[in-house]
Motif scaffolding. Structure first.
Motif, PDB file in Angstrom:
ATOM      1  N   THR A  15      -7.655   9.128  53.144  1.00 36.23           N
ATOM      2  CA  THR A  15      -7.070  10.036  54.286  1.00 36.23           C
ATOM      3  C   THR A  15      -8.238  10.908  54.695  1.00 36.23           C
ATOM      4  N   ILE A  16      -8.283  11.242  55.989  1.00 34.24           N
ATOM      5  CA  ILE A  16      -9.041  12.350  56.617  1.00 34.24           C
ATOM      6  C   ILE A  16      -8.122  13.250  57.340  1.00 34.24           C
ATOM      7  N   TYR A  17      -8.321  14.427  57.141  1.00 30.56           N
ATOM      8  CA  TYR A  17      -7.437  15.345  57.725  1.00 30.56           C
ATOM      9  C   TYR A  17      -8.539  16.860  57.723  1.00 30.56           C
TER      10      TYR A  17
ATOM     11  N   ALA B  60     -10.393   7.903  62.552  1.00 29.77           N
ATOM     12  CA  ALA B  60     -10.709   6.561  62.381  1.00 29.77           C
ATOM     13  C   ALA B  60     -11.111   6.822  60.982  1.00 29.77           C
ATOM     14  N   LEU B  61     -10.787   5.429  60.240  1.00 34.12           N
ATOM     15  CA  LEU B  61     -11.238   4.966  59.091  1.00 34.12           C
ATOM     16  C   LEU B  61     -11.862   3.813  58.903  1.00 34.12           C
TER      17      LEU B  61
ATOM     18  N   LEU C 187     -12.607  15.156  48.582  1.00 34.76           N
ATOM     19  CA  LEU C 187     -13.558  15.974  49.190  1.00 34.76           C
ATOM     20  C   LEU C 187     -13.530  16.770  50.151  1.00 34.76           C
ATOM     21  N   SER C 188     -14.309  17.908  50.281  1.00 37.40           N
ATOM     22  CA  SER C 188     -14.182  18.969  51.350  1.00 37.40           C
ATOM     23  C   SER C 188     -15.565  19.104  52.026  1.00 37.40           C
ATOM     24  N   CYS C 189     -15.586  19.704  53.011  1.00 37.32           N
ATOM     25  CA  CYS C 189     -16.482  20.170  54.000  1.00 37.32           C
ATOM     26  C   CYS C 189     -16.548  21.260  54.734  1.00 37.32           C
ATOM     27  N   ALA C 190     -17.024  22.219  54.825  1.00 30.53           N
ATOM     28  CA  ALA C 190     -16.832  23.499  55.560  1.00 30.53           C
ATOM     29  C   ALA C 190     -18.015  23.616  56.497  1.00 30.53           C
TER      30      ALA C 190
ATOM     31  N   TYR D 128     -11.422  17.360  55.173  1.00 26.37           N
ATOM     32  CA  TYR D 128     -11.252  16.876  53.819  1.00 26.37           C
ATOM     33  C   TYR D 128     -11.142  15.404  53.844  1.00 26.37           C
ATOM     34  N   LEU D 129     -11.471  14.806  52.782  1.00 34.73           N
ATOM     35  CA  LEU D 129     -11.409  13.577  52.434  1.00 34.73           C
ATOM     36  C   LEU D 129     -10.576  13.115  51.292  1.00 34.73           C
ATOM     37  N   GLN D 130      -9.200  12.815  51.352  1.00 37.09           N
ATOM     38  CA  GLN D 130      -8.567  12.502  50.087  1.00 37.09           C
ATOM     39  C   GLN D 130      -8.785  10.969  49.811  1.00 37.09           C
ATOM     40  N   MET D 131      -9.216  10.748  48.665  1.00 40.28           N
ATOM     41  CA  MET D 131      -9.582   9.355  48.191  1.00 40.28           C
ATOM     42  C   MET D 131      -8.657   9.128  47.040  1.00 40.28           C
ATOM     43  N   ASN D 132      -7.765   7.992  47.311  1.00 40.44           N
ATOM     44  CA  ASN D 132      -6.949   7.643  46.131  1.00 40.44           C
ATOM     45  C   ASN D 132      -7.250   6.027  45.984  1.00 40.44           C
TER      46      ASN D 132
END
Length: 121
Positions: A68-70, A58-59, A20-23, A79-83
């Motif tokens: 992972t958030i970065y 934090a997660l 996911l992305s958020c601008a 970004y929220l990388q979701m695996n």
């Protein structure tokens, strides 16, 4: 006023991945600004997923080791990388913006429109 534009949701099988992305745009941001992700499943309250500022992140326990958030400060994008996605991760995911770090939804000033994430079993 901050505008948030989200993207990246969709349908995925269990065990799959999505990002996911958020601008954020609209005004000058303090260096301490925080961007977070929350989610809301049908019939449930909105819950914290992840948050990140320039100093910390934090997660929630349910996603540790899988998400992972970065962020890219040059683009004011988080970004929220979701695996290893699970059916329980199915929800509408919302991006949120706040000047200070928080994991409480009530403390966020601005919200995105939400993006649906559906994980099939």
């Amino acid at each position: 006023q901050v505008q948030l534009v989200e993207s990246g949701g969709g349908l995925v099988q269990a065990g799959g991945s999505l990002r996911l992305s958020c601008a954020a745009s609209g005004r000058t941001f303090r260096s301490t600004y925080t961007m977070g992700w929350f989610r809301q499943a049908p019939g449930k309250e909105r819950e914290f997923v992840a948050a990140i500022s320039s100093l910390r992140s934090a997660l929630t326990d349910a996603v540790k080791g899988r998400f992972t958030i970065y962020r890219d400060n040059n683009k004011n994008t988080v970004y929220l990388q979701m695996n290893s996605l699970k059916p329980d991760d199915t929800a509408v995911y919302y991006c949120a913006f706040n000047d200070l770090f928080s994991i409480r939804a009530t403390e966020y000033d601005c919200w995105g429109q939400g993006t649906q994430v559906t994980v099939s079993s």
